[in-house]
Design a protein around this motif. Sequence first.
Motif, PDB file in Angstrom:
ATOM      1  N   ASP A 108       0.911  -1.094  -0.102  1.00 50.52           N
ATOM      2  CA  ASP A 108      -0.143  -0.021   0.014  1.00 50.52           C
ATOM      3  C   ASP A 108       0.863   1.273  -0.105  1.00 50.52           C
ATOM      4  OD1 ASP A 108      -2.182  -1.561  -0.012  1.00 50.52           O
ATOM      5  OD2 ASP A 108      -2.577  -1.470   2.239  1.00 50.52           O
ATOM      6  N   GLN A 109       2.182   1.063   0.571  1.00 56.13           N
ATOM      7  CA  GLN A 109       2.942   2.354   0.318  1.00 56.13           C
ATOM      8  C   GLN A 109       3.889   2.423  -0.815  1.00 56.13           C
ATOM      9  OE1 GLN A 109       3.195   4.383   3.154  1.00 56.13           O
ATOM     10  NE2 GLN A 109       1.409   3.218   3.647  1.00 56.13           N
ATOM     11  N   GLY A 110       3.383   1.547  -1.893  1.00 53.34           N
ATOM     12  CA  GLY A 110       4.000   1.565  -3.073  1.00 53.34           C
ATOM     13  C   GLY A 110       5.217   0.848  -3.461  1.00 53.34           C
ATOM     14  N   CYS A 111       5.406   0.042  -2.281  1.00 52.40           N
ATOM     15  CA  CYS A 111       6.591  -0.826  -2.598  1.00 52.40           C
ATOM     16  C   CYS A 111       6.408  -2.057  -3.637  1.00 52.40           C
ATOM     17  CB  CYS A 111       6.928  -1.602  -1.272  1.00 52.40           C
ATOM     18  SG  CYS A 111       7.518  -0.567  -0.243  1.00 52.40           S
ATOM     19  N   LYS A 112       7.252  -2.449  -4.465  1.00 51.23           N
ATOM     20  CA  LYS A 112       7.105  -3.556  -5.662  1.00 51.23           C
ATOM     21  C   LYS A 112       8.031  -4.725  -5.532  1.00 51.23           C
ATOM     22  CE  LYS A 112       4.041  -0.702  -7.919  1.00 51.23           C
ATOM     23  NZ  LYS A 112       2.643  -0.793  -7.979  1.00 51.23           N
ATOM     24  N   ARG A 113       9.238  -4.285  -4.890  1.00 52.00           N
ATOM     25  CA  ARG A 113       9.971  -5.565  -4.608  1.00 52.00           C
ATOM     26  C   ARG A 113      10.208  -5.590  -3.266  1.00 52.00           C
ATOM     27  NH1 ARG A 113      13.288  -8.555  -7.667  1.00 52.00           N
ATOM     28  NH2 ARG A 113      15.759  -8.771  -7.109  1.00 52.00           N
ATOM     29  N   ILE A 114       9.679  -6.763  -2.694  1.00 53.66           N
ATOM     30  CA  ILE A 114       9.540  -6.770  -1.249  1.00 53.66           C
ATOM     31  C   ILE A 114      10.359  -7.807  -0.875  1.00 53.66           C
ATOM     32  CG2 ILE A 114       7.946  -6.924   0.950  1.00 53.66           C
ATOM     33  CD1 ILE A 114       5.727  -5.414  -0.656  1.00 53.66           C
ATOM     34  N   ALA A 115      11.343  -7.626   0.164  1.00 50.11           N
ATOM     35  CA  ALA A 115      12.088  -8.861   0.825  1.00 50.11           C
ATOM     36  C   ALA A 115      11.651  -9.347   1.994  1.00 50.11           C
ATOM     37  CB  ALA A 115      13.600  -8.310   0.763  1.00 50.11           C
ATOM     38  N   GLY A 141       1.925 -15.740   4.848  1.00 53.22           N
ATOM     39  CA  GLY A 141       1.195 -14.622   4.902  1.00 53.22           C
ATOM     40  C   GLY A 141       1.778 -13.580   3.957  1.00 53.22           C
ATOM     41  N   TYR A 142       3.146 -13.576   3.950  1.00 49.54           N
ATOM     42  CA  TYR A 142       4.130 -12.762   3.042  1.00 49.54           C
ATOM     43  C   TYR A 142       3.931 -13.103   1.763  1.00 49.54           C
ATOM     44  CZ  TYR A 142       8.650 -12.000   0.651  1.00 49.54           C
ATOM     45  OH  TYR A 142       9.465 -11.775  -0.525  1.00 49.54           O
ATOM     46  N   LEU A 143       3.937 -14.352   1.311  1.00 53.64           N
ATOM     47  CA  LEU A 143       3.692 -14.934   0.157  1.00 53.64           C
ATOM     48  C   LEU A 143       2.504 -14.721  -0.477  1.00 53.64           C
ATOM     49  CD1 LEU A 143       6.103 -18.286   0.440  1.00 53.64           C
ATOM     50  CD2 LEU A 143       6.694 -16.213  -0.728  1.00 53.64           C
ATOM     51  N   ASN A 181      -0.416  -9.555  -7.453  1.00 54.34           N
ATOM     52  CA  ASN A 181       0.144  -9.871  -8.821  1.00 54.34           C
ATOM     53  C   ASN A 181       1.927  -9.176  -8.713  1.00 54.34           C
ATOM     54  OD1 ASN A 181      -1.852 -11.201 -10.079  1.00 54.34           O
ATOM     55  ND2 ASN A 181      -2.937  -8.909 -10.121  1.00 54.34           N
ATOM     56  N   LEU A 182       2.435  -9.363  -7.658  1.00 50.59           N
ATOM     57  CA  LEU A 182       3.867  -9.215  -7.526  1.00 50.59           C
ATOM     58  C   LEU A 182       4.714 -10.274  -7.560  1.00 50.59           C
ATOM     59  CD1 LEU A 182       3.799  -6.370  -4.647  1.00 50.59           C
ATOM     60  CD2 LEU A 182       3.829  -6.058  -7.101  1.00 50.59           C
ATOM     61  N   GLU A 183       5.905 -10.282  -7.967  1.00 51.76           N
ATOM     62  CA  GLU A 183       6.852 -11.324  -8.091  1.00 51.76           C
ATOM     63  C   GLU A 183       7.236 -11.817  -6.769  1.00 51.76           C
ATOM     64  OE1 GLU A 183      11.029 -12.316 -10.081  1.00 51.76           O
ATOM     65  OE2 GLU A 183      10.551 -10.174  -9.839  1.00 51.76           O
ATOM     66  N   VAL A 184       7.472 -13.182  -6.523  1.00 50.19           N
ATOM     67  CA  VAL A 184       8.074 -13.829  -5.602  1.00 50.19           C
ATOM     68  C   VAL A 184       9.493 -14.162  -6.011  1.00 50.19           C
ATOM     69  CG1 VAL A 184       7.924 -15.895  -4.052  1.00 50.19           C
ATOM     70  CG2 VAL A 184       5.706 -14.632  -4.766  1.00 50.19           C
ATOM     71  N   ALA A 185      10.373 -13.424  -5.477  1.00 55.63           N
ATOM     72  CA  ALA A 185      11.701 -13.814  -5.885  1.00 55.63           C
ATOM     73  C   ALA A 185      12.654 -14.386  -4.741  1.00 55.63           C
ATOM     74  CB  ALA A 185      12.295 -12.211  -6.232  1.00 55.63           C
ATOM     75  N   GLU A 186      13.058 -15.304  -5.189  1.00 58.32           N
ATOM     76  CA  GLU A 186      13.707 -16.223  -3.830  1.00 58.32           C
ATOM     77  C   GLU A 186      14.696 -15.569  -3.579  1.00 58.32           C
ATOM     78  OE1 GLU A 186      12.540 -19.077  -2.500  1.00 58.32           O
ATOM     79  OE2 GLU A 186      10.903 -18.865  -3.703  1.00 58.32           O
ATOM     80  N   PRO A 194      18.067  -4.335  -5.859  1.00 60.58           N
ATOM     81  CA  PRO A 194      17.804  -4.548  -4.508  1.00 60.58           C
ATOM     82  C   PRO A 194      16.173  -4.122  -4.102  1.00 60.58           C
ATOM     83  CG  PRO A 194      19.671  -2.708  -4.816  1.00 60.58           C
ATOM     84  CD  PRO A 194      18.751  -3.168  -6.213  1.00 60.58           C
ATOM     85  N   PRO A 195      15.805  -4.570  -2.950  1.00 59.82           N
ATOM     86  CA  PRO A 195      14.560  -4.624  -2.648  1.00 59.82           C
ATOM     87  C   PRO A 195      14.069  -3.216  -2.390  1.00 59.82           C
ATOM     88  CG  PRO A 195      15.646  -5.449  -0.863  1.00 59.82           C
ATOM     89  CD  PRO A 195      16.487  -5.452  -2.058  1.00 59.82           C
TER      90      PRO A 195
END
Length: 351
Positions: free
Chosen positions: A180-187, A204-206, A213-218, A245-246
Amino acid sequence: MKKKKEVTIYDLAKELKFSPSTISRALNNHKSISQKTTKEIQKIAKQLGYRPNTLAASLRNNKSKTIGILIARINRPFIASIISGVEETARKAGYNVIISQSNDKYENEIANAKAMYDSRVTGLIVSLGMETRDSQHFKQFIDQNIPLVFVDRVPVEFNSYRVIIDNYTAGYKATQHLIDQGCKRIAHFAGAQHLNVYNLRKKGYLDALRENNLEVAEELIIDLDTMSFEEGCDGTKALLNLPQPPDGLFSSNDTAAVSAILTAKARGIKIPEELAIIGFNDDPMASVVEPALSTVSHPAVKMGEISAQRILEHSSKKLDSNISEITMLDTEIIIRSSSNRINTTRLLETS
C-alpha cells in the motif's frame, strides 16, 4: 560458623504445647483452629524464624503451587513480557513461578524440561527453542496429567493447550502495508521454518505478494537461523548487493529489522523513501531507532496471563491435560516512520 538449626513444626509444638497437627493447621489458616490460636502460633513461628518446607509438602502431595516457565531467551523483550503476565496471574492466585531458559538449544530444553518435571511443578508453560524439531520430551507431562501450555512457538505433534496469535494474517497485513506504500519488490527475513510462527508469517507474506500480482523472488527471501541483530546486518548487506535491491522489507522480528535500518542508513539508503521496513513484536527498540520502526503488535503480556490461567483452571477443576485447545489473539499494524512512505512523500511535496 556453625549453621543454625532449622526450626520445625515439632519445635513449635514443643514450645507452644500444641500438637504438631494443630501447629500445621494454624500455619495454613485452617478454619478448625480459632483465630486467636492461629495468630498466637503464627506470631511465635515468625519470632523463632520458622520457614515452611514447601518442597517436603510437594513431595507428600505430589504437587507444588509452582508454575514452571521454559523459554528460549529471557533477555528478549517479548519473552520478558510473557513472563510478566504469567507471574502477575500466578501471584494473585498464591502460586510461585520458576523460570528456565534453553538459549534456543535443543539439548538444554530437554534437560530443563526434566528438571521442571522432577521439581513437581503444578504445570509448565513453554515457548520452544529455535533448534527444537521434536517435542517428545514434553510427553512426560501429558502422561502424568500435568497441564502443559505452549505459547507463541508451539509444536503440532501432540495435543495440548496453545496460546498463539494469527501469524499468517499478521504476516499478510505487514506485507500488504508495504504494498500500500508503493513497494513493488519486497524482501523478507524469514526465521526457522520448522517453527510455526516463522512459517506462517512467511506464508502470509507470499500470499500477499501473489494476490497483488507481485513477483515472488527467491533471492529476496533471507532465512535467518536465530533472527539476531548480526544476522539481520548480514542479510541486509546481501539484499543491498543484489543487482535489483528491494524497495521494501518485512522482517519476522524487530531485532533484525532494526539492524536492517542501521545497515541501510550506513550505505546511504534513505528510509523509507528507498527502502521501507516493517518488523514484528513492537519491542522497545522499535520506537527509539531513527527512523522509528513500523511493526506488528504482539500481545505478549496477555498471552502470559492466559497461559497461567489455563494451568490454574486445570489445577482447580482437575481437567484432562490431554486437550487440544487453541487461544488465538489479535494483532495490529503499528505504522511509524520506517515504512510510512505516503506521509513522507506528502511532507516532502509541501516543504
